[in-house]
Write a protein that holds these residues in place. Structure first.
Motif, PDB file in Angstrom:
ATOM      1  N   ALA A 260      -5.252  -2.297  -6.147  1.00 40.23           N
ATOM      2  CA  ALA A 260      -6.862  -2.593  -6.845  1.00 40.23           C
ATOM      3  C   ALA A 260      -7.423  -3.402  -7.656  1.00 40.23           C
ATOM      4  O   ALA A 260      -8.129  -3.939  -6.873  1.00 40.23           O
TER       5      ALA A 260
ATOM      6  N   ILE B 280       1.135  -1.261   0.016  1.00 41.33           N
ATOM      7  CA  ILE B 280       0.243   0.177   0.117  1.00 41.33           C
ATOM      8  C   ILE B 280       0.789   1.572  -0.281  1.00 41.33           C
ATOM      9  O   ILE B 280       0.617   2.296  -0.332  1.00 41.33           O
TER      10      ILE B 280
ATOM     11  N   LYS C 108       2.182   3.748  -9.851  1.00 41.07           N
ATOM     12  CA  LYS C 108       1.485   3.645 -10.341  1.00 41.07           C
ATOM     13  C   LYS C 108       0.806   2.254 -11.328  1.00 41.07           C
ATOM     14  O   LYS C 108      -0.232   1.395 -10.107  1.00 41.07           O
TER      15      LYS C 108
ATOM     16  N   ALA D 211       2.624   1.352  -3.047  1.00 40.29           N
ATOM     17  CA  ALA D 211       1.499   1.709  -4.266  1.00 40.29           C
ATOM     18  C   ALA D 211       1.175   3.708  -4.493  1.00 40.29           C
ATOM     19  O   ALA D 211       0.555   4.164  -5.305  1.00 40.29           O
TER      20      ALA D 211
ATOM     21  N   ARG E   9      -0.649   0.129  -7.781  1.00 44.12           N
ATOM     22  CA  ARG E   9      -1.224   0.528  -7.622  1.00 44.12           C
ATOM     23  C   ARG E   9      -2.655   0.333  -7.715  1.00 44.12           C
ATOM     24  O   ARG E   9      -3.443  -0.552  -7.734  1.00 44.12           O
ATOM     25  N   ALA E  10      -3.016   0.045  -9.587  1.00 46.25           N
ATOM     26  CA  ALA E  10      -3.740  -0.780 -10.369  1.00 46.25           C
ATOM     27  C   ALA E  10      -4.054  -2.226 -10.410  1.00 46.25           C
ATOM     28  O   ALA E  10      -4.994  -2.609  -9.824  1.00 46.25           O
TER      29      ALA E  10
ATOM     30  N   ALA F  29      -7.410  -6.450  -5.354  1.00 42.94           N
ATOM     31  CA  ALA F  29      -8.754  -5.997  -4.043  1.00 42.94           C
ATOM     32  C   ALA F  29     -10.315  -6.578  -4.736  1.00 42.94           C
ATOM     33  O   ALA F  29     -10.875  -7.094  -3.953  1.00 42.94           O
ATOM     34  N   GLU F  30      -9.912  -5.634  -5.820  1.00 41.03           N
ATOM     35  CA  GLU F  30     -11.735  -5.620  -6.633  1.00 41.03           C
ATOM     36  C   GLU F  30     -11.777  -7.406  -6.436  1.00 41.03           C
ATOM     37  O   GLU F  30     -13.274  -8.112  -6.152  1.00 41.03           O
TER      38      GLU F  30
END
Length: 199
Positions: free
Chosen positions: A119, A105, A112, A108, A115-116, A122-123
């Motif tokens: 994310a 985290i 980028k 991130a 982070r992408a 996580a979804e």
């Protein structure tokens, strides 16, 4: 026209060792301690070999992240497949693997690509949790309190455990024992005492 650059085998012992070293450095010293030269030095190899397996430092970080994400999805499926879905959810979200997640985290915030990937994972992870939790709550005949949906329960459980783990890592424990006792009371109220896992 140039030919594509060769990279090392996904399953080579050297590649796996580089991933292990990167993960250890992240856990012991933080993501900022990880660099191509540092990983190479720890592995007793040339930096060029690290770049043979991972074209960039981001590729190295992403490989560590993807490896752990795959393992975590498998773990999630095993843990949530339980006749006590609320306890299973609490067990799943309340485990010591958060230290590496916290490093990713932090990373991130600066990268980028990380982070992408984080994310997107996580979804996928949340959706899989939600599907399994919803099914298991229905099969167990459990009714959540008024207004609480499986999605709300999932977010609250995740948020609560994240705060407890982060604070514990910092040496803060005020209110933790009472909170854990309250969660145990709720779990007992809805599902009774914890049952031994079926073998």
């Amino acid at each position: 026209m140039t030919s594509p650059r060769r990279t090392g085998s996904e399953n080579s012992k050297t590649r796996l060792r580089l991933l292990d070293i990167t993960e250890r450095l992240m856990l012991d010293e933080g993501y900022a301690a990880v660099g191509v030269r540092r990983v190479a030095r720890e592995a007793d190899v040339a930096p060029a070999l690290v770049l043979y397996y991972f074209r960039t430092l981001d590729d190295l970080f992403l490989a560590v992240l993807r490896r752990r994400m795959g393992e975590e999805l498998e773990r999630q499926a095993r843990v949530l497949d339980s006749p006590q879905p609320l306890r299973a959810l609490w067990q799943l979200t309340n485990h010591p693997g958060h230290a590496l997640s916290t490093e990713f985290i932090g990373l991130a915030n600066h990268r980028k690509a990380i982070r992408a990937e984080l994310a997107a994972h996580a979804e996928r992870y949340r959706e899989a949790q939600l599907q399994t939790l919803t099914r298991n709550l229905t099969e167990a005949g459990l009714q959540l309190p008024l207004g609480m949906t499986p999605a709300v329960l999932l977010v609250l459980s995740t948020a609560l455990t994240r705060v407890l783990v982060l604070e514990d890592d910092m040496g803060v424990s005020a209110g933790h024992a009472e909170t854990l006792a309250f969660v145990e009371q709720l779990l007992q109220r809805y599902e009774g005492p914890a049952r031994a896992p079926e073998r």
